[in-house]
Scaffold this motif. Structure first.
Motif, PDB file in Angstrom:
ATOM      1  N   LEU A 130       0.858  -1.174   0.000  1.00 37.62           N
ATOM      2  CA  LEU A 130       0.000   0.000   0.000  1.00 37.62           C
ATOM      3  C   LEU A 130       0.896   1.225   0.000  1.00 37.62           C
ATOM      4  O   LEU A 130       2.033   1.151   0.475  1.00 37.62           O
ATOM      5  CB  LEU A 130      -0.823   0.034   1.290  1.00 37.62           C
ATOM      6  N   PRO A 131       0.390   2.351  -0.497  1.00 33.89           N
ATOM      7  CA  PRO A 131       1.149   3.575  -0.245  1.00 33.89           C
ATOM      8  C   PRO A 131       1.397   3.678   1.269  1.00 33.89           C
ATOM      9  O   PRO A 131       0.534   3.309   2.069  1.00 33.89           O
ATOM     10  CB  PRO A 131       0.203   4.677  -0.739  1.00 33.89           C
ATOM     11  N   GLU A 132       2.573   4.138   1.648  1.00 38.88           N
ATOM     12  CA  GLU A 132       2.963   4.130   3.064  1.00 38.88           C
ATOM     13  C   GLU A 132       1.913   4.753   3.972  1.00 38.88           C
ATOM     14  O   GLU A 132       1.587   4.220   5.027  1.00 38.88           O
ATOM     15  CB  GLU A 132       4.305   4.829   3.258  1.00 38.88           C
ATOM     16  N   VAL A 133       1.343   5.893   3.572  1.00 38.64           N
ATOM     17  CA  VAL A 133       0.374   6.566   4.435  1.00 38.64           C
ATOM     18  C   VAL A 133      -0.865   5.699   4.663  1.00 38.64           C
ATOM     19  O   VAL A 133      -1.463   5.745   5.733  1.00 38.64           O
ATOM     20  CB  VAL A 133      -0.001   7.965   3.889  1.00 38.64           C
ATOM     21  N   LEU A 134      -1.248   4.877   3.685  1.00 34.27           N
ATOM     22  CA  LEU A 134      -2.417   4.017   3.863  1.00 34.27           C
ATOM     23  C   LEU A 134      -2.108   2.864   4.813  1.00 34.27           C
ATOM     24  O   LEU A 134      -2.954   2.489   5.634  1.00 34.27           O
ATOM     25  CB  LEU A 134      -2.926   3.510   2.522  1.00 34.27           C
ATOM     26  N   ALA A 135      -0.912   2.308   4.726  1.00 37.29           N
ATOM     27  CA  ALA A 135      -0.507   1.270   5.678  1.00 37.29           C
ATOM     28  C   ALA A 135      -0.479   1.834   7.090  1.00 37.29           C
ATOM     29  O   ALA A 135      -0.958   1.200   8.044  1.00 37.29           O
ATOM     30  CB  ALA A 135       0.857   0.703   5.286  1.00 37.29           C
ATOM     31  N   VAL A 136       0.045   3.047   7.238  1.00 37.05           N
ATOM     32  CA  VAL A 136       0.087   3.710   8.550  1.00 37.05           C
ATOM     33  C   VAL A 136      -1.329   3.988   9.044  1.00 37.05           C
ATOM     34  O   VAL A 136      -1.634   3.804  10.222  1.00 37.05           O
ATOM     35  CB  VAL A 136       0.930   5.007   8.476  1.00 37.05           C
ATOM     36  N   HIS A 137      -2.211   4.417   8.148  1.00 40.67           N
ATOM     37  CA  HIS A 137      -3.603   4.701   8.508  1.00 40.67           C
ATOM     38  C   HIS A 137      -4.288   3.447   9.056  1.00 40.67           C
ATOM     39  O   HIS A 137      -4.914   3.493  10.123  1.00 40.67           O
ATOM     40  CB  HIS A 137      -4.360   5.237   7.289  1.00 40.67           C
ATOM     41  N   ILE A 138      -4.172   2.341   8.354  1.00 40.88           N
ATOM     42  CA  ILE A 138      -4.815   1.096   8.788  1.00 40.88           C
ATOM     43  C   ILE A 138      -4.224   0.630  10.112  1.00 40.88           C
ATOM     44  O   ILE A 138      -4.953   0.199  11.011  1.00 40.88           O
ATOM     45  CB  ILE A 138      -4.701   0.025   7.684  1.00 40.88           C
ATOM     46  N   GLU A 139      -2.918   0.748  10.263  1.00 42.78           N
ATOM     47  CA  GLU A 139      -2.262   0.403  11.530  1.00 42.78           C
ATOM     48  C   GLU A 139      -2.807   1.265  12.674  1.00 42.78           C
ATOM     49  O   GLU A 139      -3.077   0.773  13.770  1.00 42.78           O
ATOM     50  CB  GLU A 139      -0.757   0.636  11.366  1.00 42.78           C
ATOM     51  N   ILE A 158      -4.264   8.347  13.515  1.00 44.05           N
ATOM     52  CA  ILE A 158      -5.230   8.338  12.401  1.00 44.05           C
ATOM     53  C   ILE A 158      -5.249   9.718  11.762  1.00 44.05           C
ATOM     54  O   ILE A 158      -5.144   9.862  10.541  1.00 44.05           O
ATOM     55  CB  ILE A 158      -6.647   7.952  12.886  1.00 44.05           C
ATOM     56  N   MET A 159      -5.392  10.747  12.581  1.00 44.20           N
ATOM     57  CA  MET A 159      -5.498  12.113  12.063  1.00 44.20           C
ATOM     58  C   MET A 159      -4.236  12.555  11.344  1.00 44.20           C
ATOM     59  O   MET A 159      -4.303  13.342  10.395  1.00 44.20           O
ATOM     60  CB  MET A 159      -5.852  13.079  13.188  1.00 44.20           C
ATOM     61  N   ALA A 160      -3.093  12.064  11.756  1.00 43.53           N
ATOM     62  CA  ALA A 160      -1.828  12.434  11.117  1.00 43.53           C
ATOM     63  C   ALA A 160      -1.754  11.940   9.676  1.00 43.53           C
ATOM     64  O   ALA A 160      -0.936  12.431   8.893  1.00 43.53           O
ATOM     65  CB  ALA A 160      -0.655  11.888  11.930  1.00 43.53           C
ATOM     66  N   THR A 161      -2.625  11.002   9.277  1.00 42.84           N
ATOM     67  CA  THR A 161      -2.594  10.481   7.912  1.00 42.84           C
ATOM     68  C   THR A 161      -3.428  11.323   6.944  1.00 42.84           C
ATOM     69  O   THR A 161      -3.337  11.138   5.735  1.00 42.84           O
ATOM     70  CB  THR A 161      -3.077   9.013   7.860  1.00 42.84           C
ATOM     71  N   PHE A 162      -4.247  12.255   7.457  1.00 42.89           N
ATOM     72  CA  PHE A 162      -5.114  13.078   6.614  1.00 42.89           C
ATOM     73  C   PHE A 162      -4.525  14.465   6.389  1.00 42.89           C
ATOM     74  O   PHE A 162      -3.934  15.042   7.301  1.00 42.89           O
ATOM     75  CB  PHE A 162      -6.495  13.267   7.271  1.00 42.89           C
ATOM     76  N   CYS A 163      -4.743  15.018   5.188  1.00 38.92           N
ATOM     77  CA  CYS A 163      -4.398  16.420   4.963  1.00 38.92           C
ATOM     78  C   CYS A 163      -5.460  17.291   5.643  1.00 38.92           C
ATOM     79  O   CYS A 163      -6.528  16.802   6.014  1.00 38.92           O
ATOM     80  CB  CYS A 163      -4.291  16.728   3.465  1.00 38.92           C
ATOM     81  N   ASP A 164      -5.176  18.566   5.820  1.00 38.69           N
ATOM     82  CA  ASP A 164      -6.056  19.464   6.573  1.00 38.69           C
ATOM     83  C   ASP A 164      -7.449  19.606   5.981  1.00 38.69           C
ATOM     84  O   ASP A 164      -8.420  19.783   6.712  1.00 38.69           O
ATOM     85  CB  ASP A 164      -5.426  20.855   6.708  1.00 38.69           C
ATOM     86  N   LEU A 215     -16.094  -3.930   3.760  1.00 41.95           N
ATOM     87  CA  LEU A 215     -16.303  -2.596   3.219  1.00 41.95           C
ATOM     88  C   LEU A 215     -15.178  -2.270   2.244  1.00 41.95           C
ATOM     89  O   LEU A 215     -14.043  -2.743   2.400  1.00 41.95           O
ATOM     90  CB  LEU A 215     -16.328  -1.553   4.341  1.00 41.95           C
ATOM     91  N   THR A 216     -15.508  -1.472   1.251  1.00 42.85           N
ATOM     92  CA  THR A 216     -14.529  -1.036   0.269  1.00 42.85           C
ATOM     93  C   THR A 216     -14.183   0.420   0.550  1.00 42.85           C
ATOM     94  O   THR A 216     -15.062   1.253   0.721  1.00 42.85           O
ATOM     95  CB  THR A 216     -15.081  -1.191  -1.158  1.00 42.85           C
ATOM     96  N   ASN A 217     -12.901   0.694   0.627  1.00 43.68           N
ATOM     97  CA  ASN A 217     -12.377   2.040   0.875  1.00 43.68           C
ATOM     98  C   ASN A 217     -11.750   2.543  -0.421  1.00 43.68           C
ATOM     99  O   ASN A 217     -10.852   1.896  -0.968  1.00 43.68           O
ATOM    100  CB  ASN A 217     -11.295   1.997   1.952  1.00 43.68           C
ATOM    101  N   TYR A 218     -12.228   3.686  -0.907  1.00 47.31           N
ATOM    102  CA  TYR A 218     -11.681   4.324  -2.087  1.00 47.31           C
ATOM    103  C   TYR A 218     -10.887   5.528  -1.599  1.00 47.31           C
ATOM    104  O   TYR A 218     -11.458   6.441  -0.997  1.00 47.31           O
ATOM    105  CB  TYR A 218     -12.805   4.768  -3.021  1.00 47.31           C
ATOM    106  N   LEU A 219      -9.574   5.522  -1.827  1.00 49.16           N
ATOM    107  CA  LEU A 219      -8.703   6.538  -1.256  1.00 49.16           C
ATOM    108  C   LEU A 219      -7.874   7.238  -2.323  1.00 49.16           C
ATOM    109  O   LEU A 219      -7.407   6.609  -3.275  1.00 49.16           O
ATOM    110  CB  LEU A 219      -7.743   5.903  -0.249  1.00 49.16           C
ATOM    111  N   THR A 220      -7.672   8.542  -2.109  1.00 48.01           N
ATOM    112  CA  THR A 220      -6.705   9.289  -2.897  1.00 48.01           C
ATOM    113  C   THR A 220      -5.678   9.879  -1.938  1.00 48.01           C
ATOM    114  O   THR A 220      -5.997  10.192  -0.790  1.00 48.01           O
ATOM    115  CB  THR A 220      -7.359  10.415  -3.725  1.00 48.01           C
ATOM    116  N   VAL A 221      -4.464   9.975  -2.440  1.00 47.50           N
ATOM    117  CA  VAL A 221      -3.339  10.453  -1.635  1.00 47.50           C
ATOM    118  C   VAL A 221      -2.589  11.512  -2.440  1.00 47.50           C
ATOM    119  O   VAL A 221      -2.402  11.359  -3.650  1.00 47.50           O
ATOM    120  CB  VAL A 221      -2.383   9.277  -1.290  1.00 47.50           C
ATOM    121  N   ALA A 222      -2.176  12.564  -1.751  1.00 48.70           N
ATOM    122  CA  ALA A 222      -1.306  13.574  -2.369  1.00 48.70           C
ATOM    123  C   ALA A 222      -0.319  14.055  -1.314  1.00 48.70           C
ATOM    124  O   ALA A 222      -0.683  14.239  -0.154  1.00 48.70           O
ATOM    125  CB  ALA A 222      -2.124  14.743  -2.899  1.00 48.70           C
TER     126      ALA A 222
END
Length: 124
Positions: free
Chosen positions: A10-19, A29-35, A100-107
């Motif tokens: 997974l993109p690193e931030v998504l692996a960290v998010h799930i962890e 959890i919040m550290a994985t999201f942009c503002d 559940l299916t999670n649809y994610l975008t990362v930047a």
């Protein structure tokens, strides 16, 4: 769509998010999201840090939600993560195994959008 198995990176931030979700760690959890991220869960929209924090606290951390990733797929800039969910939430009218299916975008290393859907099998 290029589908890959559970072991796919997974993109690193998504692996960290799930962890972080599985550890019930709200700050992580919040550290994985942009503002100005957007979350859509069960057709409810949460936009920005304050709204997403309230959602994550109540519906992930307080309900002790866990995610067991079963599949990862990539479609352009979209990462699709299917997972078995469990926790201490109200399971009335839910299947024994909730997927559940999670649809994610990362930047820039942060989640910009997360859409969580309980998909139904296609009729054709």
């Amino acid at each position: 769509m290029n589908t890959v198995g559970r072991a796919a990176a997974l993109p690193e931030v998504l692996a960290v998010h799930i962890e972080a979700v599985n550890a019930f760690d709200l700050d992580a959890i919040m550290a994985t999201f942009c503002d100005d991220a957007l979350v859509n869960d069960a057709r409810r929209e949460f936009v920005g840090t304050a709204s997403i924090r309230a959602w994550a606290r109540r519906e992930l951390v307080d309900d002790k939600v866990t995610m067991d990733v079963t599949e990862v797929a990539h479609h352009g800039t979209l990462t699709i993560v299917r997972a078995r969910y469990d926790g201490e939430y109200d399971k009335t009218n839910l299947p024994d195994e909730l997927v559940l299916t999670n649809y994610l975008t990362v930047a820039d290393g942060k989640i910009t959008s997360l859409i969580i859907v309980r998909n139904e099998p296609a009729p054709y």
